[in-house]
Enzyme design. Structure first.
Site, PDB file in Angstrom:
ATOM      1  NE  ARG A   6      -4.133  -1.680   0.081  1.00  0.00           N
ATOM      2  CZ  ARG A   6      -5.219  -1.912   0.806  1.00  0.00           C
ATOM      3  NH1 ARG A   6      -5.559  -1.098   1.775  1.00  0.00           N
ATOM      4  NH2 ARG A   6      -5.983  -2.949   0.536  1.00  0.00           N
ATOM      5  NE  ARG A  27      -7.371   5.297   2.499  1.00  0.00           N
ATOM      6  CZ  ARG A  27      -8.250   4.551   3.150  1.00  0.00           C
ATOM      7  NH1 ARG A  27      -9.377   5.078   3.567  1.00  0.00           N
ATOM      8  NH2 ARG A  27      -7.989   3.279   3.410  1.00  0.00           N
ATOM      9  NE  ARG A  67     -10.205   8.162  -2.880  1.00  0.00           N
ATOM     10  CZ  ARG A  67     -10.775   7.784  -1.773  1.00  0.00           C
ATOM     11  NH1 ARG A  67     -10.065   7.531  -0.731  1.00  0.00           N
ATOM     12  NH2 ARG A  67     -12.049   7.658  -1.713  1.00  0.00           N
ATOM     13  CG  ASP A  87      -8.788  -3.207  -4.495  1.00  0.00           C
ATOM     14  OD1 ASP A  87      -8.125  -2.687  -3.578  1.00  0.00           O
ATOM     15  OD2 ASP A  87      -9.645  -4.079  -4.297  1.00  0.00           O
ATOM     16  CE1 TYR A 140     -12.843  -7.728   1.289  1.00  0.00           C
ATOM     17  CE2 TYR A 140     -11.305  -9.400   0.538  1.00  0.00           C
ATOM     18  CZ  TYR A 140     -11.600  -8.331   1.353  1.00  0.00           C
ATOM     19  OH  TYR A 140     -10.670  -7.869   2.249  1.00  0.00           O
TER      20      TYR A 140
HETATM   21  O1  1CP Z   1       0.216   0.499  -3.218  1.00  0.00           O
HETATM   22  C1  1CP Z   1      -0.242  -0.655  -3.341  1.00  0.00           C
HETATM   23  O2  1CP Z   1      -0.042  -1.561  -2.519  1.00  0.00           O
HETATM   24  C2  1CP Z   1      -0.975  -0.995  -4.627  1.00  0.00           C
HETATM   25  C3  1CP Z   1      -2.375  -1.023  -4.673  1.00  0.00           C
HETATM   26  C4  1CP Z   1      -3.254  -1.964  -3.868  1.00  0.00           C
HETATM   27  C5  1CP Z   1      -3.132  -3.336  -3.555  1.00  0.00           C
HETATM   28  C6  1CP Z   1      -1.961  -4.252  -3.792  1.00  0.00           C
HETATM   29  C7  1CP Z   1      -4.497  -1.536  -3.367  1.00  0.00           C
HETATM   30  C8  1CP Z   1      -5.009  -0.171  -3.454  1.00  0.00           C
HETATM   31  N1  1CP Z   1      -5.157  -2.634  -2.861  1.00  0.00           N
HETATM   32  C9  1CP Z   1      -4.351  -3.742  -2.935  1.00  0.00           C
HETATM   33  C10 1CP Z   1      -4.655  -5.121  -2.529  1.00  0.00           C
HETATM   34  C11 1CP Z   1      -5.883  -5.402  -1.745  1.00  0.00           C
HETATM   35  N2  1CP Z   1      -7.113  -4.821  -1.831  1.00  0.00           N
HETATM   36  C12 1CP Z   1      -5.972  -6.452  -0.801  1.00  0.00           C
HETATM   37  C13 1CP Z   1      -4.864  -7.406  -0.480  1.00  0.00           C
HETATM   38  C14 1CP Z   1      -3.854  -6.842   0.447  1.00  0.00           C
HETATM   39  C15 1CP Z   1      -4.346  -6.600   1.855  1.00  0.00           C
HETATM   40  O3  1CP Z   1      -4.583  -7.577   2.572  1.00  0.00           O
HETATM   41  O4  1CP Z   1      -4.451  -5.420   2.214  1.00  0.00           O
HETATM   42  C16 1CP Z   1      -7.277  -6.447  -0.278  1.00  0.00           C
HETATM   43  C17 1CP Z   1      -7.839  -7.370   0.777  1.00  0.00           C
HETATM   44  C18 1CP Z   1      -8.003  -5.418  -0.951  1.00  0.00           C
HETATM   45  C19 1CP Z   1      -9.432  -5.075  -0.770  1.00  0.00           C
HETATM   46  C20 1CP Z   1      -9.562  -3.678  -0.334  1.00  0.00           C
HETATM   47  N3  1CP Z   1      -9.454  -2.606  -1.185  1.00  0.00           N
HETATM   48  C21 1CP Z   1      -9.684  -3.193   0.971  1.00  0.00           C
HETATM   49  C22 1CP Z   1      -9.753  -4.032   2.231  1.00  0.00           C
HETATM   50  C23 1CP Z   1     -11.147  -4.243   2.647  1.00  0.00           C
HETATM   51  C24 1CP Z   1     -11.280  -5.015   3.932  1.00  0.00           C
HETATM   52  O5  1CP Z   1     -11.599  -6.195   3.915  1.00  0.00           O
HETATM   53  O6  1CP Z   1     -11.058  -4.402   4.984  1.00  0.00           O
HETATM   54  C25 1CP Z   1      -9.716  -1.789   0.902  1.00  0.00           C
HETATM   55  C26 1CP Z   1      -9.885  -0.805   2.020  1.00  0.00           C
HETATM   56  C27 1CP Z   1      -9.546  -1.445  -0.466  1.00  0.00           C
HETATM   57  C28 1CP Z   1      -9.428  -0.078  -1.046  1.00  0.00           C
HETATM   58  C29 1CP Z   1      -8.050   0.301  -1.438  1.00  0.00           C
HETATM   59  N4  1CP Z   1      -7.251  -0.432  -2.312  1.00  0.00           N
HETATM   60  C30 1CP Z   1      -6.064   0.230  -2.525  1.00  0.00           C
HETATM   61  C31 1CP Z   1      -6.104   1.443  -1.741  1.00  0.00           C
HETATM   62  C32 1CP Z   1      -5.017   2.488  -1.735  1.00  0.00           C
HETATM   63  C33 1CP Z   1      -7.329   1.475  -1.078  1.00  0.00           C
HETATM   64  C34 1CP Z   1      -7.848   2.589  -0.191  1.00  0.00           C
HETATM   65  C35 1CP Z   1      -8.818   3.311  -1.033  1.00  0.00           C
HETATM   66  C36 1CP Z   1      -8.877   4.775  -0.912  1.00  0.00           C
HETATM   67  O7  1CP Z   1      -8.076   5.530  -1.501  1.00  0.00           O
HETATM   68  O8  1CP Z   1      -9.826   5.195  -0.235  1.00  0.00           O
END
Ligand code: 1CP
Length: 344
Positions: free
Chosen positions: A25, A29, A38, A75, A152
Site C-alpha cells: 500500500r 492515503r 484521488r 485492487d 468478498y
Molecule cells: O500500493 C499498493 O499496494 C498498490 C495497490 C493496492 C493493492 C496491492 C491496493 C489499493 N489494494 C491492494 C490489494 C488489496 N485490496 C488487498 C490485499 C492486500 C491486503 O490484505 O491489504 C485487499 C484485501 C483489498 C481489498 C480492499 N481494497 C480493501 C480491504 C477491505 C477489507 O476487507 O477491509 C480496501 C480498504 C480497499 C481499497 C483500497 N485499495 C487500494 C487502496 C489504496 C485502497 C484505499 C482506497 C482509498 O483511496 O480510499
C-alpha cells in the site's frame, strides 16, 4: 538490464548486502500527493481505471522515497467486477459487492475471456509505468488469490472471520469449487496480461489464508496458488511469483516448495528468526515489519527494522511491512525505515 534490478536479484535467490525494499500500500492515503490525485480522479475506482492517474500514484512513492519496486495501482476486487459483480466503495467503510450465494448468482458471471473488456485500462497503466519508472525500479503486478477474492464475492464485503465463504464451501462444495475455478482461471488470464504489458514480477495476495485450517488450507490456498504459478511459469518462464498466505502460521513452512512461488511474503505475526530457520531455507522471503511502527515511529521502529534485516541477512530477503501501511501513518517514519534498512 532487468537482471540487475535488486528486487529481481533477490527473487532469483541472491543474498544481497542490503535487501531491496518496497512497502505494501505504498501508494495510499498516508501520502498527501495520493489524496490530491484521488480527489482529482473523483473516487477510488475511477482512479484505478484512469491509466494516467493510476500510473501517477504508482510513481509518487518512488519519487518520494526511491523504493526498489513499484506496485501497480489497482485492487484485488477489479477481477470480480470484470467477471460481472457489482462493486462500489463506501467512504470510511470499504468495498461492497453484489453477493454470490446460489447457482443463479454464479451462472450470471461472465466467462474468463470477457475480463479484458473491463481490465484493459489496468494493462495501459502498466505500459505507461514501463516507460516512466527509473531503470533500477522493478514493476510488480498483482491479483488476489482465489480464496481471498471469493470471500468478498460471497459476503459482499470484508468480513472478520470469512464466515459466509466458510459456510458456502461446507454447504455447497460444488458451487464453491466452481467459483474457485473461475477465479483461478481468471487470475491466470489477468496476471498473464499484466506480464505481457510489462510487469516484471507478480504477487498473489491471499490475505485471508489464515482462516483456512487443516486440509482446507491445502485445497483452497495452496492448490490454487500452485495452479496459477504453474500456468504463469509455463506461459512466461523467468517471471517470478511472490505468494502471500497471510497469517498462515506454521503453514508458511513448505509453502514455496508446494506452490512453486519464488518468494513467500510473511506477515508480522511471524518471528523473523524462526522464519529464517524454517522458511528462508527454501528461498527468498519478504517482510515483515509491523505497519503500526509507521504510525508510532521512535526507537522501536529502528530496533525492529534492524532485527528483521539481521535475522534474514544470510539468505535472499526483500524488506517490507507485514501488511499494508495505514492512512494514519507518518510519511517521515517511512523514510526512517528506509534509512535504517540502507543504514544511511
Ligand atoms: O500500493 C499498493 O499496494 C498498490 C495497490 C493496492 C493493492 C496491492 C491496493 C489499493 N489494494 C491492494 C490489494 C488489496 N485490496 C488487498 C490485499 C492486500 C491486503 O490484505 O491489504 C485487499 C484485501 C483489498 C481489498 C480492499 N481494497 C480493501 C480491504 C477491505 C477489507 O476487507 O477491509 C480496501 C480498504 C480497499 C481499497 C483500497 N485499495 C487500494 C487502496 C489504496 C485502497 C484505499 C482506497 C482509498 O483511496 O480510499
Amino acid at each position: 538490464m532487468a537482471e540487475q534490478k535488486k528486487l529481481l536479484r533477490a527473487l532469483a535467490g541472491e543474498t544481497l548486502d542490503t535487501p531491496p525494499i518496497w512497502m505494501m500500500r505504498q501508494a495510499g492515503r498516508y501520502l498527501p500527493e495520493y489524496r490530491a490525485t484521488r480527489a482529482q480522479a473523483g473516487d477510488f475506482l475511477s482512479l484505478c481505471y484512469n491509466s494516467e492517474l493510476a500510473a501517477e500514484v504508482t510513481l509518487q512513492p518512488i519519487r518520494r522515497y526511491g523504493f526498489d519496486a513499484a506496485i501497480l495501482f489497482a485492487d484485488i476486487l477489479l477481477l470480480p467486477q470484470a467477471l460481472g459483480a457489482d462493486l462500489w466503495f463506501v467512504t470510511g467503510e470499504g468495498p461492497r459487492l453484489s453477493t454470490i450465494t446460489d447457482q443463479a448468482g454464479f451462472d450470471a458471471l461472465k466467462p474468463v475471456d470477457a475480463i479484458h473488456e473491463t481490465l484493459s485500462p489496468i494493462y495501459d497503466t502498466i505500459r505507461i509505468l514501463t516507460r516512466e519508472l527509473p531503470s533500477e525500479t522493478a514493476l510488480i503486478g498483482f491479483a488476489g488469490a482465489p480464496w481471498t477474492v471469493a470471500t468478498y464475492m460471497i459476503a459482499g464485503r470484508g468480513t472478520k472471520d470469512q464466515g459466509p465463504a466458510h459456510a458456502l464451501r461446507e454447504e455447497n462444495a460444488p458451487l464453491f469449487d466452481a467459483l474457485m475455478d473461475r477465479l483461478t482461471e481468471g487470475t491466470i488470464e489477468y496476471l498473464s496480461c499484466q506480464i505481457e504489458a510489462g510487469a516484471e514480477c507478480v504477487k498473489l495476495f491471499d490475505s485471508w489464508a489464515g482462516s483456512l485450517k487443516g486440509d482446507a488450507f491445502e485445497k483452497y490456498s495452496l492448490e490454487p496458488c500452485r495452479r496459477i504459478t504453474a500456468a504463469l511459469k509455463a506461459r512466461h518462464p523467468g517471471i517470478p511469483v511472490i505468494g502471500f498466505p497471510r497469517e498462515a502460521g506454521e503453514k508458511y513452512v513448505g509453502f514455496a516448495k508446494a506452490t512453486g512461488v519464488d518468494c513467500v511474503a510473511l506477515d508480522n505475526s511471524v518471528d523473523p528468526e524462526w522464519a529464517a530457520a524454517h522458511v528462508q531455507t527454501d528461498g527468498c522471503v519478504q517482510g515483515n515489519l509491523a505497519s503500526s511502527h509507521m504510525v508510532t515511529g521512535g526507537q522501536a521502529l529502528i530496533d525492529d527494522t534492524r532485527r528483521i534485516v539481521k535475522a534474514f541477512s544470510k539468505g535472499p530477503h526483500i524488506f517490507n511491512l507485514g501488511h499494508g501501511i495505514t492512512p494514519d501513518a507518518d510519511p517521515e517514519n517511512v523514510q526512517i525505515m528506509i534509512d535504517t534498512v540502507r543504514e544511511k
